[in-house]
Write a protein that holds these residues in place. Structure first.
Motif, PDB file in Angstrom:
ATOM      1  N   GLU A 190       0.813  -1.216   0.000  1.00 34.13           N
ATOM      2  CA  GLU A 190       0.000   0.000   0.000  1.00 34.13           C
ATOM      3  C   GLU A 190       0.850   1.272   0.000  1.00 34.13           C
ATOM      4  OE1 GLU A 190      -3.443   0.032   0.014  1.00 34.13           O
ATOM      5  OE2 GLU A 190      -3.571  -2.143   0.015  1.00 34.13           O
ATOM      6  N   VAL A 191       1.956   1.262   0.741  1.00 33.12           N
ATOM      7  CA  VAL A 191       2.818   2.441   0.813  1.00 33.12           C
ATOM      8  C   VAL A 191       3.458   2.700  -0.543  1.00 33.12           C
ATOM      9  CG1 VAL A 191       4.873   3.425   1.895  1.00 33.12           C
ATOM     10  CG2 VAL A 191       3.215   2.170   3.277  1.00 33.12           C
ATOM     11  N   LYS A 192       3.979   1.657  -1.147  1.00 32.05           N
ATOM     12  CA  LYS A 192       4.613   1.803  -2.456  1.00 32.05           C
ATOM     13  C   LYS A 192       3.589   2.265  -3.500  1.00 32.05           C
ATOM     14  CE  LYS A 192       7.686  -0.667  -5.566  1.00 32.05           C
ATOM     15  NZ  LYS A 192       8.364  -1.949  -5.798  1.00 32.05           N
ATOM     16  N   ALA A 193       2.390   1.714  -3.438  1.00 33.19           N
ATOM     17  CA  ALA A 193       1.348   2.108  -4.385  1.00 33.19           C
ATOM     18  C   ALA A 193       0.995   3.584  -4.234  1.00 33.19           C
ATOM     19  CB  ALA A 193       0.106   1.250  -4.193  1.00 33.19           C
ATOM     20  N   ALA A 194       1.006   4.086  -3.013  1.00 35.01           N
ATOM     21  CA  ALA A 194       0.705   5.500  -2.788  1.00 35.01           C
ATOM     22  C   ALA A 194       1.852   6.388  -3.253  1.00 35.01           C
ATOM     23  CB  ALA A 194       0.407   5.746  -1.312  1.00 35.01           C
ATOM     24  N   LYS A 195       3.085   5.936  -3.023  1.00 40.74           N
ATOM     25  CA  LYS A 195       4.249   6.753  -3.374  1.00 40.74           C
ATOM     26  C   LYS A 195       4.585   6.693  -4.857  1.00 40.74           C
ATOM     27  CE  LYS A 195       6.571   6.774   1.069  1.00 40.74           C
ATOM     28  NZ  LYS A 195       7.788   6.423   1.794  1.00 40.74           N
ATOM     29  N   ARG A 196       4.299   5.575  -5.500  1.00 43.05           N
ATOM     30  CA  ARG A 196       4.651   5.395  -6.908  1.00 43.05           C
ATOM     31  C   ARG A 196       3.407   5.041  -7.706  1.00 43.05           C
ATOM     32  NH1 ARG A 196       9.325   1.569  -7.932  1.00 43.05           N
ATOM     33  NH2 ARG A 196       9.230   2.616  -9.898  1.00 43.05           N
ATOM     34  N   ALA A 197       2.408   5.880  -7.621  1.00 42.60           N
ATOM     35  CA  ALA A 197       1.139   5.616  -8.300  1.00 42.60           C
ATOM     36  C   ALA A 197       1.319   5.583  -9.816  1.00 42.60           C
ATOM     37  CB  ALA A 197       0.128   6.687  -7.934  1.00 42.60           C
ATOM     38  N   SER A 210       9.881  -2.425  -9.932  1.00 41.92           N
ATOM     39  CA  SER A 210      10.734  -3.333  -9.174  1.00 41.92           C
ATOM     40  C   SER A 210      10.803  -2.912  -7.717  1.00 41.92           C
ATOM     41  CB  SER A 210      12.141  -3.344  -9.775  1.00 41.92           C
ATOM     42  OG  SER A 210      12.748  -2.084  -9.575  1.00 41.92           O
ATOM     43  N   ASP A 211      11.492  -3.705  -6.924  1.00 38.37           N
ATOM     44  CA  ASP A 211      11.601  -3.424  -5.494  1.00 38.37           C
ATOM     45  C   ASP A 211      12.495  -2.227  -5.190  1.00 38.37           C
ATOM     46  OD1 ASP A 211      11.508  -6.909  -4.563  1.00 38.37           O
ATOM     47  OD2 ASP A 211       9.901  -5.460  -4.824  1.00 38.37           O
ATOM     48  N   GLU A 212      13.202  -1.728  -6.197  1.00 35.38           N
ATOM     49  CA  GLU A 212      14.072  -0.579  -5.962  1.00 35.38           C
ATOM     50  C   GLU A 212      13.220   0.654  -5.671  1.00 35.38           C
ATOM     51  OE1 GLU A 212      16.561   0.003  -9.353  1.00 35.38           O
ATOM     52  OE2 GLU A 212      16.750  -2.146  -9.673  1.00 35.38           O
ATOM     53  N   PRO A 213      13.615   1.444  -4.673  1.00 39.39           N
ATOM     54  CA  PRO A 213      12.857   2.675  -4.422  1.00 39.39           C
ATOM     55  C   PRO A 213      13.079   3.657  -5.555  1.00 39.39           C
ATOM     56  CG  PRO A 213      14.767   2.546  -2.969  1.00 39.39           C
ATOM     57  CD  PRO A 213      14.705   1.257  -3.730  1.00 39.39           C
ATOM     58  N   SER A 214      12.057   4.405  -5.880  1.00 33.73           N
ATOM     59  CA  SER A 214      12.198   5.400  -6.937  1.00 33.73           C
ATOM     60  C   SER A 214      12.952   6.610  -6.404  1.00 33.73           C
ATOM     61  CB  SER A 214      10.824   5.830  -7.440  1.00 33.73           C
ATOM     62  OG  SER A 214      10.116   6.458  -6.409  1.00 33.73           O
ATOM     63  N   GLU A 215      13.592   7.296  -7.303  1.00 33.37           N
ATOM     64  CA  GLU A 215      14.313   8.504  -6.934  1.00 33.37           C
ATOM     65  C   GLU A 215      13.296   9.582  -6.567  1.00 33.37           C
ATOM     66  OE1 GLU A 215      17.633   8.927  -6.696  1.00 33.37           O
ATOM     67  OE2 GLU A 215      17.752   6.788  -7.061  1.00 33.37           O
ATOM     68  N   PRO A 216      13.547  10.313  -5.485  1.00 28.85           N
ATOM     69  CA  PRO A 216      12.621  11.398  -5.162  1.00 28.85           C
ATOM     70  C   PRO A 216      12.656  12.449  -6.266  1.00 28.85           C
ATOM     71  CG  PRO A 216      14.450  11.294  -3.593  1.00 28.85           C
ATOM     72  CD  PRO A 216      14.632  10.186  -4.559  1.00 28.85           C
TER      73      PRO A 216
END
Length: 129
Positions: A94-101, A114-120
């Motif tokens: 849910e957190v990833k979906a909210a941050k990387r919609a 992928s599991d890598e966090p996106s760059e801000p």
């Protein structure tokens, strides 16, 4: 006025099962998950909105599913925390979906999820916002 609000506060306090867990588990019983955490004044809110055209049998089946979920929360809370079990896609982050919609699907150029966090990145507000 056809909606009503339930609270999963007792399930959360006694068994650790949240409104989100209940909503996800309802999918395993064949019901569309309800609106959760609204209204904000109700702790662990689940807003149920059956239409006026739902037959009594469907409403009874929904009640039976809610009772079964309450029993499951008491006996095996992990079952709720890992729901849905019988859907093509399991529980999403849910957190990833909210941050990387992803609000637009590009069939040829879909972004990597992928599991890598996106760059801000800085977003510019539209004029007048």
């Amino acid at each position: 006025m056809h909606e009503f609000v339930l609270s999963a506060r007792t399930l959360k306090r006694e068994h650790g099962a949240s409104a989100l867990d209940v909503a996800k588990r309802l999918m395993d019983y064949g019901f569309h998950p309800p609106t959760i955490y609204f209204p904000l004044i109700v702790a662990e809110a689940l807003m149920i909105e059956p239409t006026e055209t739902e037959p009594k049998e469907t409403l009874d089946a929904f009640c039976d599913a809610m009772l079964a979920i309450a029993r499951e929360a008491a006996e095996s809370p992990e079952l709720l925390k890992e729901a849905p079990h019988h859907r093509p896609v399991r529980r999403l982050d849910e957190v990833k979906a909210a941050k990387r919609a992803v609000v637009k699907y590009g069939f040829e150029q879909h972004p990597s999820l992928s599991d890598e966090p996106s760059e801000p990145r800085e977003l510019e507000a539209p004029a007048g916002a």
